[in-house]
Design an enzyme around this catalytic site. Structure first.
Site, PDB file in Angstrom:
ATOM      1  N   ASP A 264       0.846  -1.192   0.000  1.00  0.00           N
ATOM      2  CA  ASP A 264       0.000   0.000   0.000  1.00  0.00           C
ATOM      3  C   ASP A 264       0.873   1.231   0.000  1.00  0.00           C
ATOM      4  OD1 ASP A 264      -2.072   1.797   0.239  1.00  0.00           O
ATOM      5  OD2 ASP A 264      -2.548   1.302   2.314  1.00  0.00           O
TER       6      ASP A 264
ATOM      7  N   GLU B 245      -1.692  10.367  -0.433  1.00  0.00           N
ATOM      8  CA  GLU B 245      -2.987   9.701  -0.559  1.00  0.00           C
ATOM      9  C   GLU B 245      -3.519   9.275   0.795  1.00  0.00           C
ATOM     10  OE1 GLU B 245      -5.739   6.299  -0.702  1.00  0.00           O
ATOM     11  OE2 GLU B 245      -3.712   6.367   0.143  1.00  0.00           O
TER      12      GLU B 245
ATOM     13  N   ASP C  43      -4.901   0.490  -6.127  1.00  0.00           N
ATOM     14  CA  ASP C  43      -4.604   0.709  -4.714  1.00  0.00           C
ATOM     15  C   ASP C  43      -5.403  -0.242  -3.828  1.00  0.00           C
ATOM     16  OD1 ASP C  43      -3.590   1.746  -2.396  1.00  0.00           O
ATOM     17  OD2 ASP C  43      -4.836   3.534  -2.389  1.00  0.00           O
TER      18      ASP C  43
END
Length: 450
Positions: free
Chosen positions: A301, A335, A363
């Protein structure tokens, strides 16, 4: 893992003309049978791409690139020197890869550091608890907070028991339903607890299972609501305290958190392109984010999503092919703080929204591929199903619903078609079809948007 990371980008190449003639620019003027036949004609191209990525010189390349970055840089939290080092490394890598228009677009991003943190149950027994502070949380006073616990399973229960919450630490033991539903407790838990006078909040980690592993993530304070410290605890500890509370046991916790928020930091979105041969002004955007949290390397991630998006451009370049539209890679920053870098990118570029044919994001991790996550009309879904037939050799043919993503939702909400990745292939497949048909944005909105 190496196979999956390498293979993500190969189907971008199906967007290339490959010597075939695209009949018309507006898909509405073409019959479904014409479209179906043209999609099927790209089978040989698909095999060529698969061979290059899986068996050829590009085999395992994206995995090796990712491993080098995360081993060299480590975690990349927003505002950190590690993140800025990673951005500069990627800027150099994209240039050395021979991509076009490689540049950095400045943005301002949050800078939060967790500091030292711990929690200890003092009553009914001594028990040191594993915790992870949540992004943007304030710290505790230097002496910490020692208070009785109120355990609740929902926001509704918290409201019913509001008089009991004042002066206590609220512990949320919410059941895991799905990520989108359950993550609201992590995001809003501190604010909701503060509204009823709590001193701090501890949230059961948003996970379907646990091996005594707390999770972190961003949380949001609300204007006009006091800010209180907040952290995630393990599923096991949340369940244990819930059992204790159900027996009528008094629970007391000492919580110390050294978290600090600093002024916004300078950062960049990292951009590279392959200029389109037929519609260079039109953009198909592929993306992943470079930032991560601070308690791991950020390989899943979202290092995997970022690097497989880069690999898509690398494979196109290696084969000497060129898409009709400009293929733009954006590696987002911040993000994890709610798409901060992506929002500033949108604000900068939304004046040219008519030139954006499609936005894509990967993602959701790099797991066993299963299909395409797609939002659009039923007619478009039928076309997607034909596109996915090209993946039959690797048994990846499913078309899922609800294409979205933190970094691309700004565009999707404005009407630009978008896809999100529930598997490593889904980032690419919609791009294949969209470019095969030579769509302009107006026809894409008509066909690919409800």
């Amino acid at each position: 893992m190496k196979f999956l990371l390498t293979f993500i980008g190969v189907f971008h190449l199906l967007s290339l003309n490959s010597g075939k003639t695209i009949c018309k620019n507006d898909i509405s003027q073409r019959t479904f049978q014409e479209i179906k036949e043209e999609i099927a004609s790209y089978g040989d191209v698909a095999k060529e791409i698969i061979n290059l990525a899986v068996y050829g010189k590009a085999q395992n390349r994206s995995y090796d690139r990712l491993a080098l970055l995360v081993d060299t840089v480590g975690p990349r939290p927003s505002g950190s020197k590690n993140l800025e080092k990673a951005i500069q490394i990627m800027y150099q890598n994209l240039q050395e890869d021979g991509l076009e228009n490689v540049h950095l677009e400045p943005v301002k991003i949050p800078h939060w550091e967790r500091g030292e943190e711990f929690a200890v149950m003092l009553v009914p027994r001594i028990h040191k608890m594993a915790i992870l502070g949540l992004g943007s949380s304030i710290g505790t006073p230097p002496e910490g907070i020692t208070a009785e616990v109120l355990v609740v399973t929902s926001f509704e229960e918290l409201q019913r028991r509001a008089p009991e919450a004042r002066g206590k630490i609220v512990v949320y033991n919410q059941p895991y339903i799905n990520y989108a539903t359950t993550v609201q407790y992590r995001v809003q838990g501190a604010a909701e607890a503060a509204k009823v006078g709590a001193l701090a909040s501890l949230i059961r980690s948003v996970a379907s299972f646990s091996i005594y592993s707390p999770h972190t993530g961003v949380q949001e304070y609300q204007d006009g609501v006091p800010k209180i410290p907040t952290a995630c605890i393990t599923v096991e500890d949340a369940e244990m305290m819930s059992r204790m509370a159900s027996r009528g046991n008094k629970i007391v916790i000492q919580l110390k958190m050294g978290a600090k928020n600093y002024p916004d930091a300078d950062s960049f979105n990292t951009v590279a392109e392959i200029i389109g041969s037929k519609y260079p002004e039109q953009v198909v955007l592929v993306s992943g984010h470079l930032d991560s949290w601070d308690v791991g390397q950020g390989a899943m991630d979202d290092g995997g999503g970022a690097f497989i998006s880069w690999e898509a451009l690398s494979l196109i370049k290696d084969l000497g092919l060129r898409p009709k539209r400009t293929l733009r890679l954006v590696l987002w920053t911040a993000e994890e703080q709610g798409g901060v870098g992506a929002f500033q990118y949108y604000q900068l570029h939304k004046a040219n929204i008519s030139n954006y044919s499609l936005v894509m994001e990967s993602d959701l991790g790099t797991f066993l591929p299963s299909g395409l996550q797609f939002t659009g009309s039923e007619k478009a879904r039928a076309i997607m199903e034909e596109v996915m037939r090209l993946l039959q050799p690797v048994n990846i043919t499913q078309v899922f619903r609800a294409g979205e993503g933190t970094d691309i939702n700004f565009w999707i909400q404005a009407g630009v078609p978008g896809t999100f990745s529930p598997s490593i292939f889904s980032l690419q497949i919609f791009y294949i079809q969209q470019c095969l048909q030579g769509l302009n944005l107006s026809s894409a909105r008509t066909l690919f948007w409800k």
